[in-house]
Design an enzyme around this catalytic site. Sequence first.
Site, mmCIF file in Angstrom:
data_model
loop_
_atom_site.group_PDB
_atom_site.id
_atom_site.type_symbol
_atom_site.label_atom_id
_atom_site.label_comp_id
_atom_site.label_asym_id
_atom_site.label_seq_id
_atom_site.Cartn_x
_atom_site.Cartn_y
_atom_site.Cartn_z
ATOM 1 N N ASP A 73 0.872 -1.178 0.000
ATOM 2 C CA ASP A 73 0.000 0.000 0.000
ATOM 3 C C ASP A 73 0.911 1.230 0.000
ATOM 4 O OD1 ASP A 73 -1.593 2.165 0.716
ATOM 5 O OD2 ASP A 73 -2.697 1.071 2.264
ATOM 6 N N VAL A 74 0.830 2.045 -1.059
ATOM 7 C CA VAL A 74 1.752 3.183 -1.167
ATOM 8 C C VAL A 74 1.609 4.188 -0.023
ATOM 9 C CG1 VAL A 74 2.102 3.096 -3.677
ATOM 10 C CG2 VAL A 74 0.210 4.452 -2.747
ATOM 11 N N TYR B 289 -9.266 15.560 -5.652
ATOM 12 C CA TYR B 289 -8.311 14.906 -6.560
ATOM 13 C C TYR B 289 -7.369 15.956 -7.171
ATOM 14 C CZ TYR B 289 -6.570 12.248 -10.581
ATOM 15 O OH TYR B 289 -5.770 11.648 -11.523
ATOM 16 N N LYS C 95 -3.148 16.375 -6.916
ATOM 17 C CA LYS C 95 -2.225 16.385 -8.058
ATOM 18 C C LYS C 95 -1.416 17.688 -8.096
ATOM 19 C CE LYS C 95 -3.062 12.235 -9.499
ATOM 20 N NZ LYS C 95 -2.029 11.191 -9.406
ATOM 21 N N GLY D 120 -4.003 13.002 -19.649
ATOM 22 C CA GLY D 120 -5.267 13.721 -19.819
ATOM 23 C C GLY D 120 -6.446 12.833 -19.471
ATOM 24 N N THR E 76 -9.313 4.084 -18.396
ATOM 25 C CA THR E 76 -8.960 3.010 -17.460
ATOM 26 C C THR E 76 -10.123 2.837 -16.481
ATOM 27 O OG1 THR E 76 -8.012 4.580 -15.925
ATOM 28 C CG2 THR E 76 -6.509 3.654 -17.577
HETATM 29 N N1 LIG Z 1 -6.893 7.499 -16.176
HETATM 30 C C1 LIG Z 1 -6.649 8.787 -16.407
HETATM 31 O O1 LIG Z 1 -7.292 9.408 -17.285
HETATM 32 C C2 LIG Z 1 -5.600 9.520 -15.639
HETATM 33 C C3 LIG Z 1 -5.351 10.847 -16.000
HETATM 34 C C4 LIG Z 1 -4.363 11.565 -15.321
HETATM 35 C C5 LIG Z 1 -3.646 10.953 -14.294
HETATM 36 N N2 LIG Z 1 -3.922 9.667 -13.962
HETATM 37 C C6 LIG Z 1 -3.124 9.110 -12.862
HETATM 38 O O2 LIG Z 1 -2.426 7.955 -13.330
HETATM 39 C C7 LIG Z 1 -2.293 7.011 -12.257
HETATM 40 C C8 LIG Z 1 -2.872 5.681 -12.706
HETATM 41 O O3 LIG Z 1 -4.255 5.862 -13.020
HETATM 42 P P1 LIG Z 1 -5.159 4.725 -13.680
HETATM 43 O O4 LIG Z 1 -6.130 5.428 -14.547
HETATM 44 O O5 LIG Z 1 -4.321 3.642 -14.227
HETATM 45 O O6 LIG Z 1 -5.925 4.191 -12.372
HETATM 46 P P2 LIG Z 1 -6.578 2.752 -12.111
HETATM 47 O O7 LIG Z 1 -7.536 2.934 -10.997
HETATM 48 O O8 LIG Z 1 -7.056 2.178 -13.390
HETATM 49 O O9 LIG Z 1 -5.329 1.871 -11.611
HETATM 50 C C9 LIG Z 1 -4.668 2.234 -10.422
HETATM 51 C C10 LIG Z 1 -3.952 1.033 -9.813
HETATM 52 O O10 LIG Z 1 -3.412 1.460 -8.560
HETATM 53 C C11 LIG Z 1 -3.710 0.507 -7.561
HETATM 54 N N3 LIG Z 1 -3.775 1.151 -6.232
HETATM 55 C C12 LIG Z 1 -4.775 1.922 -5.734
HETATM 56 N N4 LIG Z 1 -4.487 2.287 -4.480
HETATM 57 C C13 LIG Z 1 -3.278 1.756 -4.178
HETATM 58 C C14 LIG Z 1 -2.450 1.787 -3.028
HETATM 59 N N5 LIG Z 1 -2.833 2.425 -1.903
HETATM 60 N N6 LIG Z 1 -1.256 1.155 -3.067
HETATM 61 C C15 LIG Z 1 -0.880 0.479 -4.178
HETATM 62 N N7 LIG Z 1 -1.631 0.387 -5.294
HETATM 63 C C16 LIG Z 1 -2.816 1.029 -5.291
HETATM 64 C C17 LIG Z 1 -5.054 -0.080 -7.985
HETATM 65 O O11 LIG Z 1 -5.284 -1.352 -7.384
HETATM 66 C C18 LIG Z 1 -4.905 -0.135 -9.504
HETATM 67 O O12 LIG Z 1 -4.340 -1.357 -9.944
HETATM 68 C C19 LIG Z 1 -2.998 7.632 -11.058
HETATM 69 O O13 LIG Z 1 -2.067 8.276 -10.225
HETATM 70 C C20 LIG Z 1 -3.936 8.644 -11.687
HETATM 71 O O14 LIG Z 1 -4.265 9.668 -10.804
HETATM 72 C C21 LIG Z 1 -4.876 8.935 -14.600
HETATM 73 C C1 LIG Z 2 -8.362 11.347 -13.972
HETATM 74 C C2 LIG Z 2 -7.562 12.520 -14.319
HETATM 75 O O1 LIG Z 2 -6.538 12.776 -13.753
HETATM 76 C C3 LIG Z 2 -8.013 13.426 -15.380
HETATM 77 C C4 LIG Z 2 -9.002 14.399 -14.870
HETATM 78 O O2 LIG Z 2 -8.510 12.683 -16.434
#
Ligand SMILES: NC(=O)c1ccc[n+]([C@@H]2O[C@H](COP(=O)([O-])OP(=O)(O)OC[C@H]3O[C@@H](n4cnc5c(N)ncnc54)[C@H](O)[C@@H]3O)[C@@H](O)[C@H]2O)c1
Ligand SMILES: CC(=O)[C@H](C)O
Length: 257
Positions: free
Chosen positions: A59-60, A152, A156, A183, A187
């Site tokens: 857990d991070v 959120y 960030k 962006g 997922t």
């Molecule tokens: N999906 C997007 O559009 C998007 C956009 C900008 C930024 N992000 C960032 O990118 C990163 C990944 O996003 P994603 O879309 O793949 O999310 P996701 O929810 O699809 O995957 C996240 C993964 O992190 C794991 N996780 C959650 N909490 C955890 C913890 N406490 N310790 C360890 N693992 C943990 C989950 O089990 C999952 O496998 C995140 O930091 C998110 O904020 C995503």
């Molecule tokens: C989930 C995320 O960080 C942006 C808003 O798409």
Amino acid sequence: MSKVAIVTGSAGGLGKGIAERLGKDGFSVVLHDINEALLNETVTELKGKNYNVIGVKGDVSKRDDQFNLVKEAVDHFGRLDVFVNNAGIEAVSPFLEITEEQLNRLFHINVNGVVFGTQAAANQFIKQAGKGKIINACSIAGHESYEMLGTYSATKHAVKSFTHSAAKELAKHQITVNAYCPGIAKTKMWDRIDEEMVKYNDDLKPGEAFEKFSSAIALKRYQTPEDVANLVSFLASEDSDYITGQTILTDGGLVFR
Ligand SMILES: NC(=O)c1ccc[n+]([C@@H]2O[C@H](COP(=O)([O-])OP(=O)(O)OC[C@H]3O[C@@H](n4cnc5c(N)ncnc54)[C@H](O)[C@@H]3O)[C@@H](O)[C@H]2O)c1
Ligand SMILES: CC(=O)[C@H](C)O
């Protein structure tokens, strides 16, 4: 000996795409996630593609877990070169309904997690006589603050700030600290955001929040994990050695800075 990378939150989503790309780039990769079942599945899948990977559950938001993660990586692969602070979670709610529980949960995982991961990785890099790359998951929400995504977005922005301060302090050890700012990627995170947005807006149907956000992208398509992994691959490579303290947008043209 191949270089070694850790990617947190890599059982699925963007982290999985990043882990696979770093494997393709020749790294030995430590996958890490809180979801043990999915982590085991992903490790098996990537081993089946002949990537040199192991999985570590954790857990991070727990500092000890992050130091244990680095220890497991070094015990297994002998060194560490790149640490990707990818794990993160979201919350959707109007500003007036933000709760103490929501604030604590998001800050613990998205912000404390990045700080602890950076500390654990930097300590190891310094033991190895310096040099190393820390790469953080920021977001367009680290550059803009979005309605219904207030907590959120605040986390960030904090990731962006810690990227700057860690880069300044760790530069003397030749450790670089940068962030990728995706962006709109389809997922599980965006599936959940879409579902929650519908609950707060009677005019929205499932899928419409995602479509609404995506329709503003200049390149007219939503993002894939491979798009994000392309940037992380560069930041993990020697080609980025002279870059530090940057939070780089990869969003198809959505937020212009
Ligand atoms: N999906 C997007 O559009 C998007 C956009 C900008 C930024 N992000 C960032 O990118 C990163 C990944 O996003 P994603 O879309 O793949 O999310 P996701 O929810 O699809 O995957 C996240 C993964 O992190 C794991 N996780 C959650 N909490 C955890 C913890 N406490 N310790 C360890 N693992 C943990 C989950 O089990 C999952 O496998 C995140 O930091 C998110 O904020 C995503
Ligand atoms: C989930 C995320 O960080 C942006 C808003 O798409």
